[in-house]
Design an enzyme around this catalytic site. Structure first.
Site, short mmCIF file in Angstrom:
data_model
loop_
_atom_site.label_atom_id
_atom_site.label_comp_id
_atom_site.label_asym_id
_atom_site.label_seq_id
_atom_site.Cartn_x
_atom_site.Cartn_y
_atom_site.Cartn_z
N GLN A 130 0.83 -1.20 0.00
CA GLN A 130 0.00 0.00 0.00
C GLN A 130 0.87 1.25 0.00
O GLN A 130 1.66 1.46 0.92
CB GLN A 130 -0.91 0.00 1.23
CG GLN A 130 -1.88 1.17 1.29
CD GLN A 130 -2.61 1.22 2.62
OE1 GLN A 130 -2.04 1.59 3.64
NE2 GLN A 130 -3.88 0.83 2.62
N GLU A 248 -10.32 -1.60 5.78
CA GLU A 248 -9.27 -1.98 6.72
C GLU A 248 -9.80 -2.01 8.14
O GLU A 248 -9.51 -2.92 8.90
CB GLU A 248 -8.11 -0.98 6.60
CG GLU A 248 -6.95 -1.29 7.52
CD GLU A 248 -5.82 -0.29 7.34
OE1 GLU A 248 -4.67 -0.66 7.58
OE2 GLU A 248 -6.09 0.86 6.94
#
Length: 392
Positions: A130, A248
């Site tokens: 990420q 998330e």
């Protein structure tokens, strides 16, 4: 902790339990519970375990069948995560792609992107990192300065990313970039998929307090990716990033609480061994630690009930991350205190025990995934309706 999710998923649960009992053996069993979102321990074993899960059809149980998933529902996904944590299986090495990028593509990705990237994720053929945080743009993510310029049929990307979890293993990065050079803050951002195997990408590992290098900093110098590698719309990257962060926050419910509950049980055993339960002040702190993991459990069950009912989770979902991270740090401090001087001694080659490693890694929990300061601002402004903090 035992939970019954009802008859609708009972056969699925029993199938999963039987498979885990048959396959979580040998080297995999020796590494029960190893790893975490910031713990790169036993990487090769965990990667092999992910391939074992893939062969058994246990990765992406809720993803559509046309992309390699099993096409099951949210309740089965929850049961899988719960039973997986209950078995204390190794933390999945491919968690970044499974928990973040994959759901993001399913939600806002183009059909060509789904067909190209989702099957290799489930087959454990491509790993992802990420590319969000930057020096000066961590908690204040809207300040990103990594830029991307259109050059014919490609994007040219330049900038620096930091705290890229498992970035040194990544074949691809999903990178938040500024595609409008005149834009400020949330506007003019785009989410790009960038391959790492090219001259314009340099990845440098960062070693943490636990002696591991699961983090990395990434330097992008005229790195290139295709014009079709924008996830969502050009200029709408902030919306895509916020959707990813929302995913998330929703993937750490019961599994995280089960991990903390095990640590609390270990803490009680340690207190018994050291005779600490005879001390009324320590006993009170130990009870408080146990209560905290039960509060997490109740909060998570409320949130899961709302999700499975198709409702937007309430205020407890917003406060859960702040509560869990701060209380876990307190649990680690208490465990180290009970361990006494022995808790400060490590083995040869900086060989930490489980309690030491958990304590050191917990220190980052009030930073990653949204720092506690930012979380308190969100709670104050969006839930309590307090005046917004002055911004320059």
């Amino acid at each position: 902790m035992e939970l019954d999710f009802g008859p609708a998923v009972r056969d699925f649960r029993e199938e999963l339990r039987d498979w885990l009992a048959d396959h979580l053996v040998g080297e995999f069993a020796e590494h029960r519970g190893v790893g975490g979102p910031t713990d790169g321990a036993a990487w090769d074993v965990r990667l092999a375990w992910d391939r074992e899960l893939s062969a058994g059809g246990w990765l992406g149980v809720g993803w559509p069948r046309e992309y390699g998933g099993r096409g099951l529902g949210l309740l089965e996904e929850i049961v899988f995560e719960y039973e997986y944590a209950r078995a204390n299986a190794p933390y999945r090495a491919t968690g970044n792609a499974l928990d973040l990028l994959g759901p993001m593509l399913l939600k806002v990705g183009a059909e060509e992107q789904k067909k190209r990237f989702l099957p290799p994720i489930l087959a454990v053929e491509e790993l992802w990192g990420q590319g969000f945080s930057e020096p000066g743009a961590g908690s204040d993510l809207a300040s990103v300065r990594t830029r991307a310029e259109r050059d014919g049929e490609e994007w040219v990307v330049s900038g620096q990313k930091v705290w890229t979890s498992f970035g040194m293993h990544a074949d691809w990065l999903y990178v938040l970039t500024r595609t409008d050079p005149d834009s400020v803050r949330h506007r003019g951002l785009s989410m790009l998929l960038v391959p790492t195997d090219q001259p314009g990408v340099e990845i440098r590992p960062i070693r943490n307090l636990a002696g591991q290098d699961e983090f990395a900093e990434v330097f992008l110098s005229d790195a290139r990716t295709g014009a079709d590698m924008v996830v969502g719309e050009v200029g709408q990257g902030w919306r895509t990033a916020m959707a990813t962060l929302g995913i998330e926050r929703g993937t750490t419910l019961l599994p995280q609480q089960l991990t903390f509950e095990r640590e609390a049980e270990s803490l009680i055993e340690l207190a018994r061994e050291r005779g600490a339960l005879d001390d009324p002040m320590l006993r009170r702190r130990i009870v408080d630690a146990w209560i905290s993991v039960r509060v997490m459990r109740t909060t998570n069950l409320r949130t899961l009930a709302e999700l499975t009912a198709g409702r937007t989770p309430g205020a407890q979902a917003t406060t859960a991350k702040l509560y869990a991270s701060t209380r876990h740090q307190q649990l680690g401090h208490l465990a180290q205190e009970l361990a006494g001087p022995a808790g400060q001694i490590v083995g040869a080659d900086y060989d930490l025990d489980t309690r030491q490693r958990s304590f050191l890694l917990s220190l980052a929990e009030t930073i990653y995934g949204g720092s506690s300061e930012i979380q308190r601002n969100i709670i104050g402004e969006q839930i309590l309706g307090l005046p917004k903090e002055p911004r320059p």
